[in-house]
Write a protein that holds these residues in place. Structure first.
Motif, PDB file in Angstrom:
ATOM      1  N   ILE B  18       1.048  -1.014  -0.072  1.00 32.04           N
ATOM      2  CA  ILE B  18      -0.110   0.010   0.229  1.00 32.04           C
ATOM      3  C   ILE B  18       0.867   1.323  -0.107  1.00 32.04           C
ATOM      4  O   ILE B  18       0.649   1.925  -0.749  1.00 32.04           O
ATOM      5  CB  ILE B  18      -0.985  -0.214   1.268  1.00 32.04           C
ATOM      6  CG1 ILE B  18      -1.910  -1.040   1.241  1.00 32.04           C
ATOM      7  CG2 ILE B  18      -1.516   1.453   1.253  1.00 32.04           C
ATOM      8  CD1 ILE B  18      -2.788  -1.403   2.420  1.00 32.04           C
ATOM      9  N   CYS B  19       1.902   1.151   0.762  1.00 32.46           N
ATOM     10  CA  CYS B  19       2.636   2.262   1.066  1.00 32.46           C
ATOM     11  C   CYS B  19       3.469   2.808  -0.202  1.00 32.46           C
ATOM     12  O   CYS B  19       3.415   3.908  -0.741  1.00 32.46           O
ATOM     13  CB  CYS B  19       3.876   1.895   2.161  1.00 32.46           C
ATOM     14  SG  CYS B  19       4.640   3.441   2.803  1.00 32.46           S
ATOM     15  N   SER B  22       1.004   4.013  -2.759  1.00 34.75           N
ATOM     16  CA  SER B  22       0.660   5.586  -2.225  1.00 34.75           C
ATOM     17  C   SER B  22       1.890   6.570  -2.905  1.00 34.75           C
ATOM     18  O   SER B  22       1.651   7.316  -3.428  1.00 34.75           O
ATOM     19  CB  SER B  22       0.376   5.670  -1.078  1.00 34.75           C
ATOM     20  OG  SER B  22       0.237   6.958  -0.691  1.00 34.75           O
ATOM     21  N   ILE B  23       2.909   6.088  -2.432  1.00 35.83           N
ATOM     22  CA  ILE B  23       4.124   6.773  -3.100  1.00 35.83           C
ATOM     23  C   ILE B  23       4.254   6.870  -4.518  1.00 35.83           C
ATOM     24  O   ILE B  23       4.425   7.885  -4.922  1.00 35.83           O
ATOM     25  CB  ILE B  23       5.485   6.302  -2.350  1.00 35.83           C
ATOM     26  CG1 ILE B  23       5.472   6.314  -0.808  1.00 35.83           C
ATOM     27  CG2 ILE B  23       6.862   6.776  -2.868  1.00 35.83           C
ATOM     28  CD1 ILE B  23       6.620   5.853  -0.017  1.00 35.83           C
ATOM     29  N   VAL B  25       1.973   7.035  -6.615  1.00 30.63           N
ATOM     30  CA  VAL B  25       0.642   7.842  -7.020  1.00 30.63           C
ATOM     31  C   VAL B  25       1.212   9.136  -6.715  1.00 30.63           C
ATOM     32  O   VAL B  25       0.997  10.071  -7.684  1.00 30.63           O
ATOM     33  CB  VAL B  25      -0.663   7.478  -6.450  1.00 30.63           C
ATOM     34  CG1 VAL B  25      -1.413   8.536  -6.544  1.00 30.63           C
ATOM     35  CG2 VAL B  25      -1.197   6.040  -6.876  1.00 30.63           C
ATOM     36  N   ASN B  26       1.887   9.384  -5.639  1.00 32.12           N
ATOM     37  CA  ASN B  26       2.251  10.733  -5.391  1.00 32.12           C
ATOM     38  C   ASN B  26       3.433  11.298  -6.305  1.00 32.12           C
ATOM     39  O   ASN B  26       3.582  12.366  -6.673  1.00 32.12           O
ATOM     40  CB  ASN B  26       3.108  10.719  -3.860  1.00 32.12           C
ATOM     41  CG  ASN B  26       1.720  11.007  -2.968  1.00 32.12           C
ATOM     42  OD1 ASN B  26       1.085  11.719  -2.999  1.00 32.12           O
ATOM     43  ND2 ASN B  26       2.166  10.464  -1.594  1.00 32.12           N
ATOM     44  N   PHE B  29       1.889  12.112  -9.354  1.00 29.76           N
ATOM     45  CA  PHE B  29       1.072  13.550  -9.229  1.00 29.76           C
ATOM     46  C   PHE B  29       2.244  14.638  -9.323  1.00 29.76           C
ATOM     47  O   PHE B  29       1.837  15.720 -10.071  1.00 29.76           O
ATOM     48  CB  PHE B  29       0.538  13.834  -7.677  1.00 29.76           C
ATOM     49  CG  PHE B  29      -0.865  13.366  -7.803  1.00 29.76           C
ATOM     50  CD1 PHE B  29      -2.050  13.907  -8.527  1.00 29.76           C
ATOM     51  CD2 PHE B  29      -1.345  12.400  -6.972  1.00 29.76           C
ATOM     52  CE1 PHE B  29      -3.295  13.606  -8.378  1.00 29.76           C
ATOM     53  CE2 PHE B  29      -2.721  11.863  -6.999  1.00 29.76           C
ATOM     54  CZ  PHE B  29      -3.724  12.636  -7.768  1.00 29.76           C
ATOM     55  N   VAL B  30       3.381  14.397  -8.686  1.00 27.51           N
ATOM     56  CA  VAL B  30       4.635  15.484  -8.726  1.00 27.51           C
ATOM     57  C   VAL B  30       5.019  15.482 -10.128  1.00 27.51           C
ATOM     58  O   VAL B  30       5.192  16.791 -10.598  1.00 27.51           O
ATOM     59  CB  VAL B  30       5.467  14.980  -7.763  1.00 27.51           C
ATOM     60  CG1 VAL B  30       6.694  15.908  -7.800  1.00 27.51           C
ATOM     61  CG2 VAL B  30       5.024  15.305  -6.119  1.00 27.51           C
ATOM     62  N   ARG B  32       3.494  15.166 -13.057  1.00 27.02           N
ATOM     63  CA  ARG B  32       2.421  15.725 -13.653  1.00 27.02           C
ATOM     64  C   ARG B  32       2.568  17.512 -13.235  1.00 27.02           C
ATOM     65  O   ARG B  32       2.530  18.120 -14.229  1.00 27.02           O
ATOM     66  CB  ARG B  32       1.171  15.176 -13.587  1.00 27.02           C
ATOM     67  CG  ARG B  32       0.266  15.293 -14.601  1.00 27.02           C
ATOM     68  CD  ARG B  32      -1.304  15.028 -14.485  1.00 27.02           C
ATOM     69  NE  ARG B  32      -1.761  16.095 -13.542  1.00 27.02           N
ATOM     70  CZ  ARG B  32      -2.882  16.201 -13.384  1.00 27.02           C
ATOM     71  NH1 ARG B  32      -3.611  15.567 -14.151  1.00 27.02           N
ATOM     72  NH2 ARG B  32      -3.458  17.048 -12.464  1.00 27.02           N
ATOM     73  N   GLU B  33       2.990  17.616 -11.923  1.00 25.54           N
ATOM     74  CA  GLU B  33       2.873  18.835 -11.450  1.00 25.54           C
ATOM     75  C   GLU B  33       4.016  19.712 -12.145  1.00 25.54           C
ATOM     76  O   GLU B  33       3.502  20.923 -12.580  1.00 25.54           O
ATOM     77  CB  GLU B  33       3.062  18.710  -9.886  1.00 25.54           C
ATOM     78  CG  GLU B  33       2.903  20.177  -9.419  1.00 25.54           C
ATOM     79  CD  GLU B  33       1.391  20.418  -9.144  1.00 25.54           C
ATOM     80  OE1 GLU B  33       0.634  19.659  -9.331  1.00 25.54           O
ATOM     81  OE2 GLU B  33       1.199  21.618  -8.643  1.00 25.54           O
ATOM     82  N   TYR B  40       3.775  23.139 -21.566  1.00 28.60           N
ATOM     83  CA  TYR B  40       3.591  24.608 -20.897  1.00 28.60           C
ATOM     84  C   TYR B  40       3.775  24.038 -19.641  1.00 28.60           C
ATOM     85  O   TYR B  40       3.113  23.817 -18.621  1.00 28.60           O
ATOM     86  CB  TYR B  40       2.067  24.601 -21.134  1.00 28.60           C
ATOM     87  CG  TYR B  40       1.364  24.307 -22.258  1.00 28.60           C
ATOM     88  CD1 TYR B  40       2.035  24.659 -23.353  1.00 28.60           C
ATOM     89  CD2 TYR B  40       0.199  23.431 -22.223  1.00 28.60           C
ATOM     90  CE1 TYR B  40       1.285  24.055 -24.488  1.00 28.60           C
ATOM     91  CE2 TYR B  40      -0.587  23.006 -23.290  1.00 28.60           C
ATOM     92  CZ  TYR B  40       0.098  23.347 -24.573  1.00 28.60           C
ATOM     93  OH  TYR B  40      -0.319  23.135 -25.713  1.00 28.60           O
ATOM     94  N   LEU B  42       4.862  26.027 -17.064  1.00 30.64           N
ATOM     95  CA  LEU B  42       4.484  27.143 -16.228  1.00 30.64           C
ATOM     96  C   LEU B  42       3.133  26.797 -15.699  1.00 30.64           C
ATOM     97  O   LEU B  42       2.315  26.348 -16.188  1.00 30.64           O
ATOM     98  CB  LEU B  42       4.159  28.422 -17.012  1.00 30.64           C
ATOM     99  CG  LEU B  42       4.985  29.512 -17.054  1.00 30.64           C
ATOM    100  CD1 LEU B  42       4.658  30.341 -18.164  1.00 30.64           C
ATOM    101  CD2 LEU B  42       5.197  30.123 -15.618  1.00 30.64           C
ATOM    102  N   GLN B  43       3.183  26.777 -14.221  1.00 31.70           N
ATOM    103  CA  GLN B  43       1.718  26.780 -13.534  1.00 31.70           C
ATOM    104  C   GLN B  43       1.114  28.012 -13.758  1.00 31.70           C
ATOM    105  O   GLN B  43       1.726  29.101 -13.518  1.00 31.70           O
ATOM    106  CB  GLN B  43       2.606  26.583 -12.078  1.00 31.70           C
ATOM    107  CG  GLN B  43       2.381  25.122 -11.406  1.00 31.70           C
ATOM    108  CD  GLN B  43       1.340  24.543 -11.733  1.00 31.70           C
ATOM    109  OE1 GLN B  43       0.260  24.573 -11.327  1.00 31.70           O
ATOM    110  NE2 GLN B  43       1.342  23.540 -12.583  1.00 31.70           N
ATOM    111  N   LEU B  44      -0.032  27.947 -14.269  1.00 35.70           N
ATOM    112  CA  LEU B  44      -0.857  28.886 -14.311  1.00 35.70           C
ATOM    113  C   LEU B  44      -1.257  29.760 -13.037  1.00 35.70           C
ATOM    114  O   LEU B  44      -1.432  29.195 -12.044  1.00 35.70           O
ATOM    115  CB  LEU B  44      -2.250  28.741 -15.030  1.00 35.70           C
ATOM    116  CG  LEU B  44      -1.990  28.075 -16.505  1.00 35.70           C
ATOM    117  CD1 LEU B  44      -3.232  27.618 -17.092  1.00 35.70           C
ATOM    118  CD2 LEU B  44      -1.265  28.923 -17.594  1.00 35.70           C
ATOM    119  N   SER B  45      -1.122  31.126 -13.225  1.00 33.03           N
ATOM    120  CA  SER B  45      -1.702  31.666 -11.850  1.00 33.03           C
ATOM    121  C   SER B  45      -2.693  32.768 -12.246  1.00 33.03           C
ATOM    122  O   SER B  45      -4.095  32.352 -12.481  1.00 33.03           O
ATOM    123  CB  SER B  45      -0.494  32.394 -11.241  1.00 33.03           C
ATOM    124  OG  SER B  45       0.071  33.394 -11.888  1.00 33.03           O
TER     125      SER B  45
END
Lengths: 473, 473
Positions: B18-19, B22-23, B25-26, B29-30, B32-33, B40, B42-45
Motif C-alpha cells: 500500500i505504502c 501510494s508513494i 501515485v504521489n 502527481f509530482v 505531472r505537476e 506548458y 508554467l503553473q498558471l496563476s
C-alpha cells in the motif's frame, strides 16, 4: 528475541506512519485536483496553451521600465522582446538614456498600467477562436453592439454619477474619435444643398481633432470655423445651424467648460471623455443631449479604441448609427469583449479602487509639478481649485490630465521651443488654436515619463534662479 | 505462534505494498505537476480564471445549432445563454422552428466556425489586462499597426500566391469597409475645389457599400456615379479623374472582374476580399496598385472588423494612413492581436487546412445547389467553370461565396418577392445596381442556414414540376 520483536514492531509503526503520510498527501492531491483552483473546478484543456503563453510572455523582466506583449517583436525566434518606456533601453530596459528628451507630448494613459498589473486575474480575458465570427449580436436584435456592455455602461454612469443615461440611447464607436465626426455628421444633415456648410466651432484652446477631422473629411455639409465665441451673436438670430464642440473637462486646460452658444440653432457635442473621478471633481451628473465617453480615459486603454455616445434624440442616434455602420460596421467584437471585462472590474470595486488609484497618482503629480513651478516667474500653470466631488463625497485636490503651461517672459513667444531647448517635448499651443506661448504637458503617461519631466522642469527653474542671482557685469 | 507471525508478516507485506502504491501515485502527481501539460511548464496563476471562464462558457451545450459567448446575455445570473442559429430556439437551441424563413441574406461567414472549434487550442488568445494600453506600437516606430502582424500578412500572401506585396505598403483598417473610403479619399485629393467631385464608379452588379459610403459621407471631393462602363469614353480623353471599384471575385456573382476603365486618369481600387482559395481558383498573384483584403472572408471573423490594404504608391499610402488615423486612430489592438493569432494558425497549416476545409464546404454547397436548380426552368444560376488553381495545384470546382440567382419567367420581375413567398430571404438585385430579376443568396452562412435554404429551394423546384404536369382544365 524481545529486541527483534521490538525492532520489528518499531519498523511496522514507521511503515504505518509513512503509509498514512503518503495517503494523506494522495488525498491532498486528489482534493486539489477536483476542488482546487478556487472555484474554477474545470480542468483546463484547449485554453491552457493560450493562458500559459500569456503568462510566459508576461513573466519576462523589463526592469520595471517596460513590458512585453504577446504580439511584440520576436528577435531570437523565441519570445517577444521588452518594449521600453521612453529614455530606457537595453534588452531588459534597465539602461537609462541620459540625453533622451522627456516626452510629455501624447496622452497615452499609461498611468493606469500598474493598476491593471495589480488586477491581472480579474482583468484577463480569453478569446476563443470562434468568438463572435458574425457581423451581428444574435441575441441583441441583430445589433452591432453587445447588450451586456451597454447595460454595464449604464450601471457605471449610475454608480459614478457623472452622466444621466436613463431614457437615452447608447452608441459605440472607435474611441470617442469616430463618434466626434458621427455626431457632426448627424447634426449637419438638416443642411440644405444650396446653403453653405454648417459651421463647426469650439472654444479656444480646443482638442485639435475637431478641426482636423472636419478638414480631412472635406464634407460639403459642414466646415470647421474656429472660435465659438465669435459666433455668439449669430446663434439665435438667424436660421444657420451651428455645431459647437464642448470639452468638459477641457483638453488641454481641464476646465469644466459649458456651451458658449445658446438658442434653438446651436447644437452642442459634449466631449466628456475626461469626466471621471481621476481627472476632476464630479459636481453633478451631466445631462447634455450628446455626450461622448471613452475607455481610453476611463480605464487607460487607449489602444482598445472603444468609446460610446449617450444620445437623447432618436433621430440623431439613428443617423449616428448609420454613420458608424457605413464607416466601419461597428466596433470589433474583441474590443467590446475587453471593454466589458474592464468595466466589470471597475464595477466590482464600486469604482473606488481604480478611481482612487488614478486620483492618487494624478493629484500627486499635479502637486509635485505645482511645487516645482511655484518658485518660477518664467512659467505658470492653469489655475484649478479644490472642489467637492459627489463621487468621493469629499473636497478633492486638482488632478488634471494635462498641464497647460504658459511661458510668461515677453521674449518666450515660442514656449514649445523653450522647453525643447531644455530637452522636454510638449505639445505647442498652436495645435489647440491658442498662442504658442502655451504648451500642453501630458501628465497621464508612465511614472518614468513623469519623473523625467519633473526632473527637467526642476533644472529649468533652478537655472532661472541662477540667472536671477547672477551678478550684473 | 507461527500462524500469528505469518499473519503479521502478511500484514507487513500488504502495508509495504500500500505504502509503495501510494508513494508511486504521489510521484505521478509530482511529475505531472512539474512536467505535465505538454510543453506548458508554467503553473498558471493569474490567467487561470479567464481560461476557466472561457472553457466553462464554451462547455454549455447548444445542440449543435448555436453557441455561447463570454459576453452573451446572462439570464439566470450565472452563465450566458445559447445564441441559436436562425430557425432554432429553446434554451439549448434544440427546437426547430418549422415556419421560420430560410435566411440567405447577409454574408456572415459562419461556414468556417466548425474549423475554429476544431482548432480551439491553437486559435485561443489570452489578453492581459495591461495589453497595449497606449495609442502606438513602441517597437514599430510609434506606428498604429503591429509590425508582427504586417510581417505575417506578407508571409501569408507569399504562401497563398494571391497577391504581390513586395515593395508595397500595408495599411490596416476596420475591415475592408473603412479602407474602401480611405482609398476613395486618397484618390480624390487631387481634386480642385472649383471642379466637380471625382466620379466613383463600379461595374453592375456591385457591392452596395461603394455607393452607400459615398452618399452618406457627402464629401465635396467625390460622388458615386454608378456604372463604370458608361464612362469608358471619358477615361483617357480628358482630365477628369475617375475612381473605379473592381471587386474580384465579384460580390455578388463571383466573377474575376478586371477594371473597365483604362488610361492615365482612371484609378482602380481592387476589392480582393474574396480572392482566397476557398472561394475561387487563384490563377495568378494579383498585382494591382490598391488591393483590399479582410480577415472576415479569409478566416471567417467578420466581427473582428480587421482588414488591410496593399498599396503601391507612397503618397496614396500616406493619405490613407492619415484618413484612418483621423477617423479612428487605427484598429483596436485587440483585433490586431487576434488577427495575428488567426493568421498564424493559417500559416502553421501552410494554408492547406483552412482552405481545404473552406473549399470542401463551399464546393459541396455549390454542387448541391446546382443540382437542385438543374431541373428548374424558372431559376438559373451564374455560370462558373472549373479552373486551375495555383494554390491547390489542380483544377478545382466552383465554390463561390454567393449564388446570383435569376428568375427566368417573364412575370417574375421581382425575384426577391418570389423567394420571399417561398419563405426564403435573399438580397434583391436592386441593392447591387442590377435588375430585381436577380437575387443574391449567401452560401457562406452556417450549415443549418444552408440546409434550410436548399430544402426550401427544392420545394420550389418540385412545385414547378407539379405545375408543369398539372392537367389543363
Amino acid at each position: 528475541m524481545a529486541d527483534k520483536k521490538e525492532i520489528s514492531s518499531k519498523y511496522t509503526v514507521l511503515l504505518v506512519r509513512i503509509c498514512l503520510c503518503s495517503i494523506f498527501v494522495n488525498i491532498l492531491f486528489v482534493v486539489r485536483e477536483y476542488y482546487g483552483g478556487e472555484d474554477y473546478e474545470l480542468q483546463l484543456s484547449w485554453s491552457r496553451k493560450a493562458a500559459a503563453e500569456a503568462e510566459s510572455v508576461a513573466a519576462i523582466s523589463c526592469s520595471g521600465h517596460g513590458r512585453t506583449y504577446l504580439d511584440g517583436t520576436i528577435l531570437d525566434g523565441e519570445k517577444p522582446v521588452c518594449e521600453c518606456n521612453p529614455c530606457y533601453g537595453g534588452l531588459d530596459c534597465s539602461h537609462f538614456l541620459p540625453d533622451c528628451p522627456a516626452d510629455a507630448d501624447s496622452g497615452d494613459p499609461y498611468f493606469l498600467e500598474p493598476f491593471w498589473m495589480q488586477n491581472a486575474e480579474s482583468s484577463a480575458v480569453l478569446v476563443a477562436g470562434w468568438h463572435r465570427m458574425g457581423y451581428r449580436y444574435i441575441n441583441n436584435n441583430q445589433s452591432l453592439m453587445s447588450k451586456e456592455l451597454e447595460n454595464q455602461i449604464r450601471k457605471l454612469h449610475g454608480m459614478v454619477g457623472n452622466a444621466v443615461t436613463s431614457g437615452k440611447y447608447i452608441l459605440f464607436g472607435a474611441g470617442s474619435t469616430q463618434l466626434l465626426n458621427a455626431a457632426v455628421h448627424a447634426l449637419s444633415l438638416h443642411h440644405n444643398a444650396s446653403s453653405p456648410p454648417t459651421p463647426v466651432l469650439a472654444s479656444i484652446p480646443f482638442y485639435t481633432l475637431y478641426k482636423q477631422q472636419t478638414d480631412v473629411f472635406g464634407s460639403s455639409n459642414f466646415k470647421f470655423e474656429g472660435d465659438a465665441s465669435l459666433w455668439m451673436n449669430n446663434s439665435d438670430s438667424n436660421n444657420t445651424n451651428l455645431i459647437e464642440f464642448v470639452t468638459s473637462p477641457n483638453n488641454p486646460d481641464g476646465k469644466l467648460n459649458k456651451a458658449v452658444l445658446q438658442g434653438p440653432n446651436a447644437k452642442a457635442i459634449y466631449d466628456r471623455v475626461y469626466y471621471w473621478p481621476h481627472f476632476t471633481a464630479i459636481p453633478a451628473s451631466a445631462d447634455e443631449d450628446i455626450m461622448l465617453f471613452s475607455i481610453s480615459k476611463l480605464t487607460g486603454h487607449a489602444g482598445a479604441r472603444f468609446g460610446w455616445a449617450v444620445i437623447k434624440d432618436e433621430t440623431i442616434y439613428q443617423r449616428m448609427t448609420m454613420y458608424i455602420g457605413v464607416n466601419t460596421m461597428g466596433v470589433p467584437r474583441e474590443a467590446q469583449l475587453r471593454a466589458l471585462k474592464l468595466i466589470n472590474v471597475v464595477l466590482q470595486g464600486r469604482g473606488r479602487e481604480i478611481f482612487e488609484f488614478g486620483y492618487k497618482t494624478l493629484s500627486n503629480r499635479w502637486e509635485n509639478l505645482s511645487q516645482t513651478l511655484s518658485v518660477s516667474t518664467r512659467f505658470s500653470l492653469q489655475k484649478i481649485g479644490d472642489q467637492y466631488c459627489r463621487f468621493f463625497h469629499k473636497v478633492r485636490k486638482p488632478s488634471p490630465a494635462y498641464a497647460w503651461l504658459r511661458c510668461e517672459r515677453e521674449e518666450d513667444k515660442d514656449c514649445y521651443a523653450v522647453l525643447k531647448a531644455a530637452n522636454i517635448i510638449g505639445r505647442r499651443g498652436g495645435v489647440f488654436g491658442a498662442e504658442d506661448r502655451y504648451v500642453r504637458l501630458s501628465l497621464l503617461r508612465s511614472q518614468d515619463d513623469f519623473d523625467l519631466l519633473l526632473h527637467r522642469l526642476n533644472q529649468l527653474v533652478l537655472e532661472e534662479d541662477k540667472i536671477k542671482t547672477m551678478p550684473i557685469m
